[in-house]
Motif scaffolding. Sequence first.
Motif, PDB file in Angstrom:
ATOM      1  N   PRO A  71       0.815  -1.219   0.000  1.00 17.14           N
ATOM      2  CA  PRO A  71       0.000   0.000   0.000  1.00 17.14           C
ATOM      3  C   PRO A  71       0.849   1.270   0.000  1.00 17.14           C
ATOM      4  O   PRO A  71       0.485   2.264  -0.632  1.00 17.14           O
ATOM      5  N   ALA A  72       1.988   1.229   0.703  1.00 20.86           N
ATOM      6  CA  ALA A  72       2.840   2.421   0.770  1.00 20.86           C
ATOM      7  C   ALA A  72       3.339   2.824  -0.613  1.00 20.86           C
ATOM      8  O   ALA A  72       3.515   4.021  -0.890  1.00 20.86           O
ATOM      9  N   PHE A  73       3.571   1.845  -1.491  1.00 12.67           N
ATOM     10  CA  PHE A  73       4.036   2.148  -2.839  1.00 12.67           C
ATOM     11  C   PHE A  73       3.046   3.052  -3.563  1.00 12.67           C
ATOM     12  O   PHE A  73       3.415   4.065  -4.161  1.00 12.67           O
ATOM     13  N   PHE A  74       1.776   2.704  -3.493  1.00 12.43           N
ATOM     14  CA  PHE A  74       0.768   3.487  -4.202  1.00 12.43           C
ATOM     15  C   PHE A  74       0.555   4.847  -3.539  1.00 12.43           C
ATOM     16  O   PHE A  74       0.334   5.854  -4.220  1.00 12.43           O
ATOM     17  N   LEU A  75       0.638   4.901  -2.205  1.00 15.07           N
ATOM     18  CA  LEU A  75       0.514   6.180  -1.519  1.00 15.07           C
ATOM     19  C   LEU A  75       1.662   7.116  -1.904  1.00 15.07           C
ATOM     20  O   LEU A  75       1.442   8.296  -2.224  1.00 15.07           O
TER      21      LEU A  75
ATOM     22  N   CYS B 210       3.694   6.949  -4.566  1.00 13.20           N
ATOM     23  CA  CYS B 210       3.697   7.294  -5.990  1.00 13.20           C
ATOM     24  C   CYS B 210       2.581   8.273  -6.331  1.00 13.20           C
ATOM     25  O   CYS B 210       2.771   9.189  -7.154  1.00 13.20           O
ATOM     26  N   ALA B 211       1.436   8.116  -5.701  1.00 13.87           N
ATOM     27  CA  ALA B 211       0.354   9.071  -5.940  1.00 13.87           C
ATOM     28  C   ALA B 211       0.798  10.470  -5.536  1.00 13.87           C
ATOM     29  O   ALA B 211       0.460  11.463  -6.201  1.00 13.87           O
ATOM     30  N   GLY B 212       1.587  10.579  -4.459  1.00 15.88           N
ATOM     31  CA  GLY B 212       2.079  11.871  -4.027  1.00 15.88           C
ATOM     32  C   GLY B 212       2.933  12.553  -5.078  1.00 15.88           C
ATOM     33  O   GLY B 212       2.858  13.774  -5.258  1.00 15.88           O
ATOM     34  N   ILE B 213       3.762  11.781  -5.779  1.00 15.11           N
ATOM     35  CA  ILE B 213       4.610  12.357  -6.826  1.00 15.11           C
ATOM     36  C   ILE B 213       3.762  12.984  -7.918  1.00 15.11           C
ATOM     37  O   ILE B 213       4.001  14.114  -8.359  1.00 15.11           O
ATOM     38  N   PHE B 214       2.741  12.267  -8.375  1.00 11.76           N
ATOM     39  CA  PHE B 214       1.927  12.777  -9.475  1.00 11.76           C
ATOM     40  C   PHE B 214       1.031  13.927  -9.018  1.00 11.76           C
ATOM     41  O   PHE B 214       0.703  14.805  -9.810  1.00 11.76           O
ATOM     42  N   TYR B 215       0.651  13.913  -7.756  1.00 15.97           N
ATOM     43  CA  TYR B 215      -0.094  15.055  -7.248  1.00 15.97           C
ATOM     44  C   TYR B 215       0.791  16.291  -7.248  1.00 15.97           C
ATOM     45  O   TYR B 215       0.362  17.383  -7.634  1.00 15.97           O
ATOM     46  N   GLN B 216       2.053  16.122  -6.821  1.00 15.09           N
ATOM     47  CA  GLN B 216       2.992  17.245  -6.836  1.00 15.09           C
ATOM     48  C   GLN B 216       3.240  17.747  -8.256  1.00 15.09           C
ATOM     49  O   GLN B 216       3.436  18.941  -8.483  1.00 15.09           O
ATOM     50  N   ASP B 217       3.225  16.819  -9.225  1.00 12.96           N
ATOM     51  CA  ASP B 217       3.424  17.209 -10.623  1.00 12.96           C
ATOM     52  C   ASP B 217       2.195  17.902 -11.213  1.00 12.96           C
ATOM     53  O   ASP B 217       2.230  18.369 -12.360  1.00 12.96           O
ATOM     54  N   GLY B 218       1.095  17.917 -10.470  1.00 13.94           N
ATOM     55  CA  GLY B 218      -0.123  18.552 -10.956  1.00 13.94           C
ATOM     56  C   GLY B 218      -1.020  17.646 -11.772  1.00 13.94           C
ATOM     57  O   GLY B 218      -2.027  18.096 -12.313  1.00 13.94           O
ATOM     58  N   ASP B 219      -0.673  16.351 -11.849  1.00 13.24           N
ATOM     59  CA  ASP B 219      -1.491  15.412 -12.618  1.00 13.24           C
ATOM     60  C   ASP B 219      -2.442  14.699 -11.657  1.00 13.24           C
ATOM     61  O   ASP B 219      -2.188  13.575 -11.196  1.00 13.24           O
ATOM     62  N   LYS B 220      -3.547  15.360 -11.354  1.00 13.25           N
ATOM     63  CA  LYS B 220      -4.483  14.815 -10.370  1.00 13.25           C
ATOM     64  C   LYS B 220      -5.157  13.536 -10.848  1.00 13.25           C
ATOM     65  O   LYS B 220      -5.457  12.651 -10.044  1.00 13.25           O
ATOM     66  N   ALA B 221      -5.400  13.426 -12.151  1.00  9.15           N
ATOM     67  CA  ALA B 221      -6.076  12.239 -12.677  1.00  9.15           C
ATOM     68  C   ALA B 221      -5.214  10.994 -12.471  1.00  9.15           C
ATOM     69  O   ALA B 221      -5.707   9.952 -12.021  1.00  9.15           O
ATOM     70  N   LEU B 222      -3.934  11.081 -12.808  1.00 14.16           N
ATOM     71  CA  LEU B 222      -3.052   9.936 -12.604  1.00 14.16           C
ATOM     72  C   LEU B 222      -2.844   9.673 -11.123  1.00 14.16           C
ATOM     73  O   LEU B 222      -2.750   8.514 -10.701  1.00 14.16           O
ATOM     74  N   ALA B 223      -2.737  10.736 -10.332  1.00  9.00           N
ATOM     75  CA  ALA B 223      -2.571  10.551  -8.888  1.00  9.00           C
ATOM     76  C   ALA B 223      -3.755   9.777  -8.320  1.00  9.00           C
ATOM     77  O   ALA B 223      -3.579   8.838  -7.522  1.00  9.00           O
TER      78      ALA B 223
ATOM     79  N   ARG C 106      -5.818   7.780  -9.983  1.00  7.82           N
ATOM     80  CA  ARG C 106      -5.808   6.410 -10.500  1.00  7.82           C
ATOM     81  C   ARG C 106      -4.868   5.536  -9.675  1.00  7.82           C
ATOM     82  O   ARG C 106      -5.225   4.429  -9.266  1.00  7.82           O
ATOM     83  N   ILE C 107      -3.663   6.037  -9.434  1.00 10.93           N
ATOM     84  CA  ILE C 107      -2.671   5.260  -8.684  1.00 10.93           C
ATOM     85  C   ILE C 107      -3.162   5.018  -7.268  1.00 10.93           C
ATOM     86  O   ILE C 107      -3.051   3.909  -6.729  1.00 10.93           O
ATOM     87  N   LEU C 108      -3.732   6.030  -6.657  1.00 15.24           N
ATOM     88  CA  LEU C 108      -4.204   5.903  -5.282  1.00 15.24           C
ATOM     89  C   LEU C 108      -5.302   4.856  -5.154  1.00 15.24           C
ATOM     90  O   LEU C 108      -5.351   4.093  -4.186  1.00 15.24           O
ATOM     91  N   THR C 109      -6.193   4.778  -6.147  1.00 17.87           N
ATOM     92  CA  THR C 109      -7.329   3.847  -6.048  1.00 17.87           C
ATOM     93  C   THR C 109      -6.920   2.387  -6.164  1.00 17.87           C
ATOM     94  O   THR C 109      -7.754   1.498  -5.976  1.00 17.87           O
ATOM     95  N   ASN C 110      -5.635   2.125  -6.451  1.00 16.69           N
ATOM     96  CA  ASN C 110      -5.164   0.736  -6.390  1.00 16.69           C
ATOM     97  C   ASN C 110      -5.343   0.139  -4.997  1.00 16.69           C
ATOM     98  O   ASN C 110      -5.390  -1.085  -4.848  1.00 16.69           O
TER      99      ASN C 110
END
Length: 939
Positions: free
Chosen positions: A721-725, A727-740, A742-746
């Motif tokens: 679970p920590a992996f997805f948490l 990684c979602a943070g990275i994409f949120y920081q990049d401004g890509d909320k949709a990918l963030a 998606r990754i989080l909902t894993n």
Amino acid sequence: MKKSPILTLFVAAFACLVPLPEANAQPDQRIGIMPPMPPMPPPRIEIRTPDVGPMQTREMSVNARVNGLHAVVETTLVFQNPNARVLEGDLIFPLPDGAAVCGYALDIGGVLVDGVVVTKERARVAFETETRRNVDPGLVEHIQGNLYRTRIYPLPANGERRIRLTYTTPLATAANGDAALLLAMPREKISKLNVKIEVAAPEGTAPEVGGLGDARFEKAEKIWRVESSREDTSPGADILVALPKLPASFHRIERDAAGIHHFMITTVAPLAKPRSSEPRKMHILWDASGSRAGADLTKEFALLKQTKATSYFLTVFRDVPETAREFATVDELIAAIKDAPCDGGTDLAALAAALRKQPAHDSGEHTLLFTDGFDTLSGQALEFGDITPVAIVSQTIANREALRQACAGALIDLQSTDSAAAWSEIESPSSRVTGVKGTGIANVQGIGQPAHGRISLVGELSVAEASVSIVYADGSESEPFVLRSADGAEGRVLATAWAAARVNQLAPRADEFADELLALGRTYGLVSPATSLIVLETLDQWVRHEIEPPASLQDMRRQWQQAMKGRAKQNDSDPARRLEQIAGLWKQRVEWWKTDFSKGKVMPQGKKDGRRDEDGLSDAAPALAAPRPAASAAAADPFSSGDESRGALRARSASGGGGGGASERLTGMRGGKAEDSPASASINIKPWSPDTPYLKAIRAAKVGLRYTAYLGERGKWAQSPAFFLDCAGIFYQDGDKALARRILTNLAELRIEEPGLLRVLAWRLQQAGGLDPATVILRRVAKLRPEEPQSFRDLALALAERGRATASKTDLEEAMGLFLKIALGNWGRHGESIPLFALEEMNCLIAWVKRQDWPEAKEPIIPKFDKRLRKNLDTDIRIIMSWDADASDMDLHVIEPGGEEANYSHNRTARGGRVSQDITDGSGREVYLVREAHTGRSA
């Protein structure tokens, strides 16, 4: 003493209908009538805990009874724990389509004790309560679809544990009417392997058996029987029982112990009339969620290559459906599908909503839905509207019945049919069984199935003789079956099969049919979405949880009945007593709030172990979270977990037992008005920045290539679970909320219907501003864990936050109602602390509601409650730490200006700081609060 880490035993196929590997296509060459079988690997055990050795299957006994086209299979397993530590085990296993667990037993003191059917909630509460007391309960519960879980504790160090599982299942049938049962065998060395199979066959030749060496069926009155015993054996193939060539139509009658007669009628459906096919449009709905990662989709691609269309439209869906794309050829379509990564959660309701907005089909269009049927995000019943797709399933673990009902019965199972036959069924759909014609029968199960291959219906016979015909949608009928109760032999195979069919039919809408599911479970011993089977050890446990022991423990049952006579009045719920208790505790809380700490007065400390404060109970008191200031680092990165603040205080969490999913909220409220002023002070949280290999690899990639780098790392870390948490943070920081997102909902796909992971997912979505999806998920958690007040508190907090943001009368009224329910409810675990949380949060919300200028008829109605509980205890600082990992301990420490540290063992400070009860058994909420904060130093 903390429990050992949880061990998960994953049995991919537990005595199920499965196809053999290619090398073992036929366990015995004499069997030439084997029907198609769904592919499933042999049983295996996976251990999620990395630092322990695998559990070993020491002994296995299989006892199967076949009557007609149904079987009851009883399997006893002895597991050996080779490790020098006690473990808790999860034996997770799928069953064949239409099967259900109907029995469970666990060894207690060397004797197998039968499980008792109780409501799912009561069984789970009893199990978790007793495991925390380090005793020996066992539990079997339904997860979703064809997935079941057996929870066992303890698995003794260097010791053994024996369990017995019983399930009812329909036999696999071929298009020509042949039928067979396959019993999956482990591919490891077993000290003892005993197999006994009985087939009820009043007439005809012997069934064939493969996988048992030279063993053969022998006739014993009206039963064919085969037995085999081997020692120190390593099965090289599964056991296949192929029934002899069956008549096109036949029936069976059985009488159970209550004198009720059940019947089974079966016939080979007439051949479907071919329809002229023309080139047409094809709409492919493709499930690319995380649960499909690693699945063998060869058969799905083979089916697509069978299709003939003028154009193809592809909608890929995961947590959200993508925009449809058009392709001219099937090869282009397949190439696009292969390029779509399997990642994220599944929201089938969102897909259905998108389809409902589309125009109706023209006469030459097909919609094919390729999925496993698990809706991990919405949890709603599927309704596709005017566009009804054909569901295509190829995976072993799937929610077939939910898809079948959503698609009006149009489901193609590629585990039991080839691509050519599947396409033929799509092009020229078979008629359907619409009913039965006759009198003296009732509660017939199986209506609605497609009329191709062998059809089987089960029901109740209420007269001495009845004549029954199967009716098809095209108006035709089968030849009549003459059913006579006098022909019924004693047994429960058909009765249990009938009950299992009814349970499976009701499962997709379990909430609507909870009472019937409970009645079926109790009568037939079935595990369902509403019922579980539990085994307890001692009389004290059975009495404590008010669960009657099984009939096999007659002496204990009599003792239980006697003990319960003296408990009946004591256990009655007393709302008035509860109100007085809460009012007294609330009065003490108000007195603390009124205390003047300006001169450094220190309130009496709680007990040294932190388990009780001067109020005599857990006293954590989080506030309703105000909107986060934009300058806060926590607001800038909601996917990170803060471990240090800069400003008035420093907060740190210390894990004492493998805690996970921690969330800290730091808020300040004066007079309930913190949210009204943009100049309100805030406490900045330094974002958590773990030093992990996968984050280094992803950050090293260019922004546009980071998702590719993430996918490259996903295979190695997909169970974390920590992996997805992270990684979602990275994409949120990049401004890509949709990918963030998606990754989080894993998190919802890792373990289906796991409340802990769903809570963490909802918390993070809420932090990211996704209040709508967070609320949906928290409703599911409340449904999964209705015995826990925190489930409703999480939901109430989300509703309150959304209600304040949108001025929603509905959300605000529901939130206040939930807070009041929590405050005055009779709860078990953590049932004293959470109600006080709720009172503070409800009063805070009421204060906010009263200050707003509401349009006419829009003002929320404030619930009526005792005036002694009405007080808004506003504070400058509240730090709330929440986690949802069981058997874990996290401690909240706060260092105040001046250096004084507040924690569970020093829970009152000179400046008025207050720390709540120390929660040491997991799934906790710990809080620090101070009414008037002193000035701290700037960072």
